[in-house]
Design a protein around this motif. Structure first.
Motif, short mmCIF file in Angstrom:
data_model
loop_
_atom_site.label_atom_id
_atom_site.label_comp_id
_atom_site.label_asym_id
_atom_site.label_seq_id
_atom_site.Cartn_x
_atom_site.Cartn_y
_atom_site.Cartn_z
N THR A 1 1.08 -1.17 -0.24
CA THR A 1 0.19 -0.19 0.36
C THR A 1 0.72 1.68 -0.19
OG1 THR A 1 -1.88 -1.59 1.11
CG2 THR A 1 -1.67 1.28 1.23
N VAL A 2 0.69 1.73 -0.66
CA VAL A 2 1.74 3.27 -0.73
C VAL A 2 0.19 4.87 -0.40
CG1 VAL A 2 1.88 5.45 -2.43
CG2 VAL A 2 2.22 2.25 -2.85
N TYR A 3 0.63 4.50 1.34
CA TYR A 3 -0.17 6.04 1.57
C TYR A 3 -0.18 7.58 1.33
CZ TYR A 3 -3.35 8.39 4.75
OH TYR A 3 -4.14 9.54 5.49
N LEU A 4 -0.73 8.00 0.29
CA LEU A 4 -0.62 9.58 -0.14
C LEU A 4 -2.08 9.61 -0.06
CD1 LEU A 4 1.19 8.41 -3.79
CD2 LEU A 4 2.36 9.36 -1.62
N ILE B 1 -2.57 2.33 -4.43
CA ILE B 1 -2.41 4.03 -4.22
C ILE B 1 -3.12 4.42 -3.44
CG2 ILE B 1 -1.61 5.94 -5.44
CD1 ILE B 1 0.15 3.77 -7.00
N LEU B 2 -3.38 4.57 -2.19
CA LEU B 2 -4.53 5.77 -1.73
C LEU B 2 -4.23 7.63 -1.73
CD1 LEU B 2 -4.65 3.45 1.77
CD2 LEU B 2 -5.34 2.59 -0.25
N THR B 3 -5.80 8.12 -3.23
CA THR B 3 -5.48 9.12 -2.44
C THR B 3 -6.85 9.46 -2.55
OG1 THR B 3 -6.36 9.34 -4.46
CG2 THR B 3 -4.18 9.22 -4.89
N ARG B 4 -7.08 10.61 -2.31
CA ARG B 4 -8.66 11.23 -2.16
C ARG B 4 -8.95 11.95 -3.61
NH1 ARG B 4 -10.79 15.38 2.73
NH2 ARG B 4 -12.84 15.68 1.64
N CYS B 5 -10.08 11.75 -3.97
CA CYS B 5 -10.96 11.91 -5.16
C CYS B 5 -12.07 13.07 -4.15
CB CYS B 5 -11.17 10.99 -5.94
SG CYS B 5 -12.30 12.07 -7.10
N GLY B 6 -13.02 13.76 -5.21
CA GLY B 6 -14.08 15.10 -5.37
C GLY B 6 -13.59 15.43 -4.58
N LEU B 7 -14.30 16.88 -3.80
CA LEU B 7 -14.17 17.91 -3.68
C LEU B 7 -13.71 18.65 -2.05
CD1 LEU B 7 -18.17 19.21 -4.93
CD2 LEU B 7 -15.48 19.10 -5.95
N HIS B 8 -13.56 17.41 -1.99
CA HIS B 8 -12.13 18.11 -0.33
C HIS B 8 -12.77 19.03 0.68
CE1 HIS B 8 -10.03 16.54 -4.33
NE2 HIS B 8 -9.85 15.43 -3.24
N CYS B 9 -13.90 18.74 0.68
CA CYS B 9 -14.91 19.62 2.00
C CYS B 9 -14.95 21.39 1.46
CB CYS B 9 -14.27 19.53 3.23
SG CYS B 9 -14.67 18.02 3.68
#
Ligand SMILES: Cc1ncc(COP(=O)(O)O)c(C=O)c1O
Length: 390
Positions: free
Chosen positions: A10-13, A341-349
């Motif tokens: 796992t790559v935590y980004l 690879i863990l990222t975050r998608c969307g509008l990020h609050c």
């Protein structure tokens, strides 16, 4: 009890959401408090209670040292960043007051402010120039006689762009406006020296760049703002117990109830680790990773990088819009499920940030890293993106 949530691959980004791993010693310090200390502060004088009190005091002192702040009594420990921001916004603004914010604020700022619209408070957003700098000339023109507060994120949680808080502080000083800085994404990543800036409230979370636990944060207040601010929460402080009136001295004025002591021990350990590693070292590591990632992105077709590329005013948060796919969410999902690879998608609050960058409502895929990430992880993320977008 133990369960494997993360494999070796796992790559935590997603460090902008919360840091992973926590700093060395954080878990052990929290266990130590819960299993060995287990006492309250400000209420008793036996040895474990004194140990807790020392940890609270040292935590304030370490935050002072980190942020160039001189008065530990004005370092308020809070239940976290969102609470700190609410304490500043709702503790200060009254019907008829006006506030200024940047166009790239998180909902931690925007929702409390929007809530106050129903209570006679108004606000304006300071626009960004095309080169992703804050338009301080526009800010000057937006100031009204009733402008009481300017709130700026120090670094955008979407683009990583750093805003010029020192210059904004000068403008606020000229006009007698309080400046509050949301340092959720900058604290522990880049230097913040309050001794050389006019900032009335610096709000910092423990769980992001400082790599401490969640559920605790701090608010460093100028004497003037501490006086002007009404405490949002009042109650027992262990002091002045003969009266039902909230103490007006610091930090008790803003610290009612039993604090999150496991959190204090964890944050204390995180700050010790930061002192050992050095902020300058962490910053240079993060910058090297950022440079490598941006250079790599340039070799991939179909990617728009959001915000500035100027390394002098960007932290390790990079949002991309993938122009050749229908849905950025699909890219983030494939990064996670096919490549770990863990990222975050969307509008990020931060909906208005995306409107500012032209990425609303589709959002972006956000990669965020800190100095605990490695060049190899950056390369794996780039290779995965190449394969998904080829
Ligand atoms: C810029 C910014 N402000 C405020 C917050 C809110 O922080 P928390 O959820 O830790 O309260 C975040 C969280 O991502 C953030 O990025």
């Amino acid at each position: 009890m133990s369960q494997e949530f993360f494999s070796d691959h796992t790559v935590y980004l997603d460090q902008a959401a919360t840091s992973r791993p926590k700093a060395a010693g954080v878990g052990e310090a929290m266990r130590f408090y819960i299993e060995e200390v287990c006492a309250n502060v400000n209420r008793s004088t036996y040895t474990p209670a004194t140990d807790a009190a020392i940890h609270v005091l040292e935590t304030r002192e370490k935050l002072c040292a980190l942020f160039g702040f001189s008065d530990p009594t004005h370092v308020i420990l809070t239940p976290g960043q969102t609470v700190s921001l609410n304490m500043v916004i709702k503790g200060l603004l009254r019907p008829g007051d006006h506030a200024l914010v940047s166009s790239v604020e998180h909902n931690g700022v925007m929702r409390p402010l929007t809530q106050l619209l129903d209570h006679g408070v108004s606000f304006d957003r300071i626009p960004m120039h095309d080169d992703d700098t804050l338009d301080l000339d526009a800010a000057r023109k937006l100031i009204r006689p009733n402008t009481k507060l300017m709130i700026l994120t120090h670094a955008s949680n979407v683009s990583g762009t750093v805003l010029p808080i020192a210059d904004a502080g000068e403008l606020c000083r000229e006009h007698g406006i309080f400046l509050a800085v949301d340092a959720a994404q900058s604290a522990g990543h880049i230097p913040i020296d309050l001794s050389s800036m006019h900032v009335d409230a610096l709000c910092v979370p423990s769980h992001k760049g400082l790599r401490g636990p969640a559920g605790i944060g701090a608010m460093l207040l100028s004497p003037a703002l501490a006086k002007a601010l009404d405490p949002l929460i009042t109650g027992g402080t262990g002091s002045d117990s003969h009266t039902e009136v909230q103490p007006d001295y610091m930090p008790d004025r803003f610290e009612s109830g039993t604090p999150n002591l496991p959190g204090v021990y964890g944050l204390h350990a995180a700050l010790c680790e930061l002192e050992r590693e050095g902020l300058a070292w962490r910053q240079s590591q993060e910058e090297a990773l950022l440079k490598r990632f941006l250079r790599g992105l340039d070799t991939i077709v179909g990617i728009r990088i959001i915000g500035t590329r100027d390394l002098a005013r960007k932290i390790g948060v990079v949002s991309i819009d993938c122009t050749t796919v229908k849905d950025n969410a699909e890219v983030a999902d494939r990064l996670a499920t096919e490549f770990g690879i863990l990222t975050r998608c969307g509008l990020h609050c931060a909906p208005n940030t995306h409107k500012t960058y032209g990425t609303f409502p589709q959002g972006t895929v956000r990669f965020s890293f800190n100095s605990s990430n490695t060049e190899k992880e950056i390369d794996l993320a780039l290779e995965a993106l190449k394969r998904i977008l080829h």
